[in-house]
Design a protein around this motif. Structure first.
Motif, short mmCIF file in Angstrom:
data_model
loop_
_atom_site.label_atom_id
_atom_site.label_comp_id
_atom_site.label_asym_id
_atom_site.label_seq_id
_atom_site.Cartn_x
_atom_site.Cartn_y
_atom_site.Cartn_z
N ASP A 6 0.86 -1.17 0.00
CA ASP A 6 0.00 0.00 0.00
C ASP A 6 0.90 1.23 0.00
OD1 ASP A 6 -2.05 1.83 0.32
OD2 ASP A 6 -2.51 1.27 2.38
N ASP A 7 0.91 1.98 -1.10
CA ASP A 7 1.72 3.19 -1.20
C ASP A 7 0.91 4.36 -0.69
OD1 ASP A 7 3.28 5.37 -1.88
OD2 ASP A 7 3.77 4.62 -3.89
N ARG A 8 1.29 4.88 0.47
CA ARG A 8 0.57 5.98 1.10
C ARG A 8 1.33 7.30 0.91
NH1 ARG A 8 -1.90 3.39 6.64
NH2 ARG A 8 -2.81 1.56 5.64
N GLY A 9 1.98 7.44 -0.22
CA GLY A 9 2.73 8.66 -0.50
C GLY A 9 4.09 8.63 0.14
N SER A 10 4.21 9.18 1.32
CA SER A 10 5.50 9.23 1.99
C SER A 10 5.82 7.93 2.73
CB SER A 10 5.54 10.40 2.97
OG SER A 10 4.56 10.22 3.98
N VAL A 11 4.87 7.01 2.80
CA VAL A 11 5.06 5.76 3.53
C VAL A 11 4.61 4.59 2.66
CG1 VAL A 11 4.45 4.46 5.61
CG2 VAL A 11 4.62 6.94 5.73
N LEU A 12 5.46 3.58 2.58
CA LEU A 12 5.09 2.32 1.92
C LEU A 12 4.76 1.30 3.00
CD1 LEU A 12 7.78 1.80 -0.86
CD2 LEU A 12 5.37 2.23 -1.18
N VAL A 13 3.61 0.64 2.87
CA VAL A 13 3.22 -0.37 3.84
C VAL A 13 3.08 -1.71 3.12
CG1 VAL A 13 1.52 -1.08 5.56
CG2 VAL A 13 1.94 1.36 5.18
N ALA A 14 3.85 -2.70 3.58
CA ALA A 14 3.75 -4.06 3.06
C ALA A 14 2.99 -4.89 4.08
CB ALA A 14 5.14 -4.65 2.82
N HIS A 15 1.84 -5.41 3.69
CA HIS A 15 1.01 -6.26 4.56
C HIS A 15 1.33 -7.72 4.24
CE1 HIS A 15 -1.54 -2.84 5.69
NE2 HIS A 15 -1.43 -2.48 4.42
N THR A 38 14.90 5.01 -0.16
CA THR A 38 15.70 6.20 -0.47
C THR A 38 15.90 7.00 0.80
OG1 THR A 38 13.71 7.47 -0.99
CG2 THR A 38 14.80 6.35 -2.83
N GLU A 39 16.72 8.03 0.69
CA GLU A 39 16.96 8.93 1.82
C GLU A 39 15.63 9.45 2.34
OE1 GLU A 39 18.98 10.94 4.69
OE2 GLU A 39 19.99 9.74 3.16
N GLY A 40 15.36 9.23 3.62
CA GLY A 40 14.14 9.71 4.25
C GLY A 40 12.90 8.88 4.01
N SER A 41 13.02 7.77 3.29
CA SER A 41 11.83 6.95 3.02
C SER A 41 11.37 6.23 4.28
CB SER A 41 12.09 5.95 1.89
OG SER A 41 13.07 5.01 2.26
N GLU A 42 10.08 6.01 4.37
CA GLU A 42 9.46 5.27 5.47
C GLU A 42 8.87 3.99 4.90
OE1 GLU A 42 9.09 5.85 8.82
OE2 GLU A 42 10.38 7.59 8.66
N VAL A 43 9.31 2.86 5.43
CA VAL A 43 8.81 1.56 5.01
C VAL A 43 8.27 0.85 6.24
CG1 VAL A 43 9.37 -0.67 3.96
CG2 VAL A 43 10.48 1.42 3.12
N VAL A 44 7.04 0.37 6.16
CA VAL A 44 6.40 -0.34 7.26
C VAL A 44 6.04 -1.74 6.77
CG1 VAL A 44 4.42 -0.40 8.82
CG2 VAL A 44 5.46 1.80 8.21
N GLU A 104 0.62 3.82 14.93
CA GLU A 104 1.60 4.46 15.81
C GLU A 104 2.70 5.12 15.00
OE1 GLU A 104 3.24 1.62 18.51
OE2 GLU A 104 1.32 1.20 19.45
N ALA A 105 3.16 6.25 15.48
CA ALA A 105 4.33 6.89 14.86
C ALA A 105 5.56 6.08 15.22
CB ALA A 105 4.48 8.32 15.37
N SER A 106 6.52 6.07 14.33
CA SER A 106 7.74 5.32 14.63
C SER A 106 8.52 6.02 15.73
CB SER A 106 8.59 5.19 13.37
OG SER A 106 9.06 6.46 12.99
N ALA A 107 9.28 5.25 16.47
CA ALA A 107 10.05 5.79 17.60
C ALA A 107 11.12 6.77 17.12
CB ALA A 107 10.70 4.64 18.37
N SER A 108 11.54 6.67 15.87
CA SER A 108 12.59 7.56 15.39
C SER A 108 12.02 8.82 14.75
CB SER A 108 13.47 6.83 14.37
OG SER A 108 12.73 6.55 13.20
N GLY A 109 10.74 9.05 14.94
CA GLY A 109 10.14 10.29 14.43
C GLY A 109 9.51 10.14 13.07
N GLY A 110 9.28 8.93 12.61
CA GLY A 110 8.66 8.73 11.31
C GLY A 110 7.20 9.14 11.34
N ALA A 111 6.62 9.17 10.16
CA ALA A 111 5.23 9.61 10.02
C ALA A 111 4.27 8.59 10.61
CB ALA A 111 4.91 9.79 8.53
#
Length: 114
Positions: A6-15, A38-44, A104-111
């Motif tokens: 699921d590509d949520r723009g700034s965050v990719l979520v793999a279920h 990439t630099e700054g990418s968020e992957v869940v 939940e937001a990631s502990a490292s300050g992710g979205a």
């Protein structure tokens, strides 16, 4: 085992659902390798519906962690049940960002994911 992304723009979520083991890990790796890192990418990676996780599945997740981290991105694992117990047993929370809720937001300050 099934993996949907699921590509949520700034965050990719793999279920991930089902068993992530030596028999299915090649399919999971193929999907993980296609995730943008990439630099700054968020992957869940949402593992809450995984019913079995063996060392090869864990290896694929750690490989994804290294690839995303090396690119300057951030990986978060969302766990419950068997996956959460395994992460706790192996103390992987000391290295990996592990949460129990997708929102939940990631502990490292992710979205935060909504």
């Amino acid at each position: 085992m099934n993996v949907s992304v699921d590509d949520r723009g700034s965050v990719l979520v793999a279920h991930v659902t089902g068993e992530l083991d030596t028999y299915t890990v090649s399919d999971a790796k193929r999907v993980f390798d296609g995730l943008r890192a990439t630099e700054g990418s968020e992957v869940v990676v949402d593992l809450r519906e995984v019913t079995f996780l063996d060392s090869s599945g864990l290896g694929a997740l750690i490989g994804l962690y290294h690839r995303v981290s090396d690119a300057g991105g951030h990986l978060q694992l969302v766990c419950a049940g068997v996956t959460l117990r395994l992460m706790e047993l192996m103390n992987l929370g000391q290295v990996l960002d592990i949460s129990t809720e997708l929102g939940e937001a990631s502990a490292s300050g992710g979205a935060a994911l909504a």
